[in-house]
Design a protein around this motif. Structure first.
Motif, mmCIF file in Angstrom:
data_model
loop_
_atom_site.group_PDB
_atom_site.id
_atom_site.type_symbol
_atom_site.label_atom_id
_atom_site.label_comp_id
_atom_site.label_asym_id
_atom_site.label_seq_id
_atom_site.Cartn_x
_atom_site.Cartn_y
_atom_site.Cartn_z
ATOM 1 N N PRO A 12 76.296 76.338 22.609
ATOM 2 C CA PRO A 12 77.544 76.501 23.231
ATOM 3 C C PRO A 12 76.909 74.828 24.104
ATOM 4 O O PRO A 12 77.337 74.092 24.709
ATOM 5 C CB PRO A 12 77.673 77.200 24.424
ATOM 6 C CG PRO A 12 76.349 77.682 24.339
ATOM 7 C CD PRO A 12 75.741 77.856 23.132
ATOM 8 N N GLY A 13 75.957 74.291 23.836
ATOM 9 C CA GLY A 13 75.147 73.410 24.517
ATOM 10 C C GLY A 13 74.949 73.112 25.734
ATOM 11 O O GLY A 13 74.329 72.568 26.978
ATOM 12 N N GLY A 14 73.822 73.954 25.892
ATOM 13 C CA GLY A 14 72.809 74.610 27.113
ATOM 14 C C GLY A 14 71.717 75.072 27.014
ATOM 15 O O GLY A 14 70.975 75.495 27.653
ATOM 16 N N GLY A 15 71.076 74.573 25.573
ATOM 17 C CA GLY A 15 70.104 74.235 25.333
ATOM 18 C C GLY A 15 69.346 75.634 24.986
ATOM 19 O O GLY A 15 69.942 76.163 24.200
ATOM 20 N N GLU A 16 67.811 75.649 24.683
ATOM 21 C CA GLU A 16 67.571 76.381 23.908
ATOM 22 C C GLU A 16 67.425 78.018 24.618
ATOM 23 O O GLU A 16 67.143 79.000 23.842
ATOM 24 C CB GLU A 16 65.434 76.014 23.552
ATOM 25 C CG GLU A 16 65.765 74.750 22.749
ATOM 26 C CD GLU A 16 66.085 73.281 24.007
ATOM 27 O OE1 GLU A 16 65.978 73.869 24.490
ATOM 28 O OE2 GLU A 16 65.863 73.142 23.151
ATOM 29 N N TRP A 17 67.640 78.333 25.684
ATOM 30 C CA TRP A 17 68.081 79.699 26.456
ATOM 31 C C TRP A 17 69.359 80.214 26.759
ATOM 32 O O TRP A 17 69.530 81.542 26.969
ATOM 33 C CB TRP A 17 67.202 79.498 27.213
ATOM 34 C CG TRP A 17 67.990 78.911 28.099
ATOM 35 C CD1 TRP A 17 68.918 78.252 28.533
ATOM 36 C CD2 TRP A 17 67.145 78.716 30.188
ATOM 37 N NE1 TRP A 17 69.063 76.834 29.701
ATOM 38 C CE2 TRP A 17 68.091 77.656 30.257
ATOM 39 C CE3 TRP A 17 66.168 79.549 30.301
ATOM 40 C CZ2 TRP A 17 67.557 77.165 31.912
ATOM 41 C CZ3 TRP A 17 65.885 79.303 32.185
ATOM 42 C CH2 TRP A 17 66.938 77.515 32.255
ATOM 43 N N ALA A 18 70.491 79.353 25.128
ATOM 44 C CA ALA A 18 71.769 79.665 25.913
ATOM 45 C C ALA A 18 72.062 80.028 24.542
ATOM 46 O O ALA A 18 73.570 79.714 24.724
ATOM 47 C CB ALA A 18 72.776 78.240 26.653
ATOM 48 N N PHE A 19 71.974 80.340 23.629
ATOM 49 C CA PHE A 19 72.120 80.690 21.632
ATOM 50 C C PHE A 19 73.179 81.898 22.012
ATOM 51 O O PHE A 19 72.480 82.544 23.051
ATOM 52 C CB PHE A 19 71.260 80.340 21.313
ATOM 53 C CG PHE A 19 70.360 79.371 20.634
ATOM 54 C CD1 PHE A 19 71.514 78.096 20.356
ATOM 55 C CD2 PHE A 19 69.992 79.077 20.989
ATOM 56 C CE1 PHE A 19 71.305 76.847 19.554
ATOM 57 C CE2 PHE A 19 68.627 77.780 20.938
ATOM 58 C CZ PHE A 19 69.722 76.911 19.854
ATOM 59 N N ARG A 20 74.461 81.435 21.881
ATOM 60 C CA ARG A 20 76.110 82.675 21.992
ATOM 61 C C ARG A 20 75.495 83.538 20.780
ATOM 62 O O ARG A 20 76.315 82.685 20.251
ATOM 63 C CB ARG A 20 76.307 82.280 22.552
ATOM 64 C CG ARG A 20 76.242 82.077 24.313
ATOM 65 C CD ARG A 20 77.500 81.606 24.739
ATOM 66 N NE ARG A 20 78.626 82.690 25.658
ATOM 67 C CZ ARG A 20 79.589 82.810 25.209
ATOM 68 N NH1 ARG A 20 80.421 81.427 25.496
ATOM 69 N NH2 ARG A 20 80.261 83.439 25.728
ATOM 70 N N THR A 21 76.531 84.792 20.578
ATOM 71 C CA THR A 21 77.026 85.236 19.422
ATOM 72 C C THR A 21 78.096 85.422 19.607
ATOM 73 O O THR A 21 78.248 86.244 20.679
ATOM 74 C CB THR A 21 76.053 86.275 19.306
ATOM 75 O OG1 THR A 21 76.436 87.241 20.334
ATOM 76 C CG2 THR A 21 74.259 86.526 18.652
#
Length: 268
Positions: A158-167
């Motif tokens: 969603p564009g929040g960086g390497e710790w913000a990937f979402r399933t």
């Protein structure tokens, strides 16, 4: 504006200089201290913890190794938790949303006799997780997503960086398929005693707690970051909160994390 300037300066400043400017540290871990090195963090025993030169990775390292966000020794029930660990022959820690492995490594240092299952769906994060776990045989990295049901999910950025990937159940542009495993799938069939379940899965906790799962309540300590702040209007934490109330556990908020502690914590 001042906060923005401070944030930008911190991101641009070398980690070593940041450490020199940082106020004196708080409580230390029993296993020793961590320091910044030329290529990542230097752990006790001259072991290395690698991270990328990006704000997300630096923040993760700071939160876990320096601010000790997963420590329980400051809680009112710290002695019970420590006694439970000491009484376990093979305590199990599940790290759901392991990112680059900072929490898993911190747990391995703090609870050396525990078996740690570290689950991370993103390929680039998982590569670093696997590398950082090599010095710790107690850590088992799994490249998967944790979910209420086994199957296939899609990892989206969603564009929040390497710790913000979402399933999600459906892919978006640049999303890719990942294996979804249940908590029962990742827990060894026998020989371990559930101890700590750490969950930081960027809003997917709504799905994880949507199904009644006896395994969840087997963990005396559940540490979870809730994401209503990130997903306004979705009541994202509702399923977790309902589960917590039904299980009659203690609820303690510690920084970004909610800590759910069983009220029947003694070994049975």
């Amino acid at each position: 504006m001042q906060d923005l300037i401070k944030s930008v300066v911190k991101d641009m400043m070398p980690p070593g200089l940041l450490r020199l400017l940082r106020p004196s540290p708080g409580p230390a871990d029993a296993w020793g201290t961590v320091r910044y090195g030329a290529h990542g963090l230097v752990l006790p025993g001259n072991r290395r913890f690698e991270y990328r030169p990006c704000p997300a990775d630096r923040s993760v390292c700071r939160q876990i190794f320096f601010l000790r966000e997963y420590a329980t020794d400051h809680l009112r029930r710290a002695r019970e938790i420590a006694s439970f660990y000491e009484a376990c022959e093979n305590p199990l820690i599940v790290d759901a949303g392991a990112n680059i492995g900072a929490a898993a490594v911190w747990y391995a240092l703090t609870y050396p006799k525990a078996k740690i299952v570290a689950i991370e769906p993103d390929i680039s994060n998982f590569a670093l997780l696997k590398k950082n776990a090599q010095a710790f045989p107690s850590i088992t990295p799994l490249n998967a997503a944790i979910a209420a049901r086994r199957g296939t999910l899609y990892l989206n950025d969603p564009g929040g960086g390497e710790w913000a990937f979402r399933t999600a159940e459906q892919p978006v542009e640049k999303g890719y398929a990942v294996e979804a495993l249940t908590l029962e799938d990742v827990m060894p069939a026998s020989g371990v005693t559930p101890f700590i379940l750490k969950i930081d899965i960027e809003g997917a906790e709504s799905d994880l707690f949507s199904r009644h799962c006896d395994a969840l309540n087997m963990f005396p300590v559940v540490m979870i970051e809730l994401h209503d702040w990130m997903l306004p209007g979705e009541s994202n934490s509702r399923n977790f909160l309902q589960w917590h109330v039904e299980m009659k556990r203690d609820f303690v908020q510690v920084g970004e994390n909610a800590v759910s502690i069983s009220n029947s914590i003694a070994l049975t």
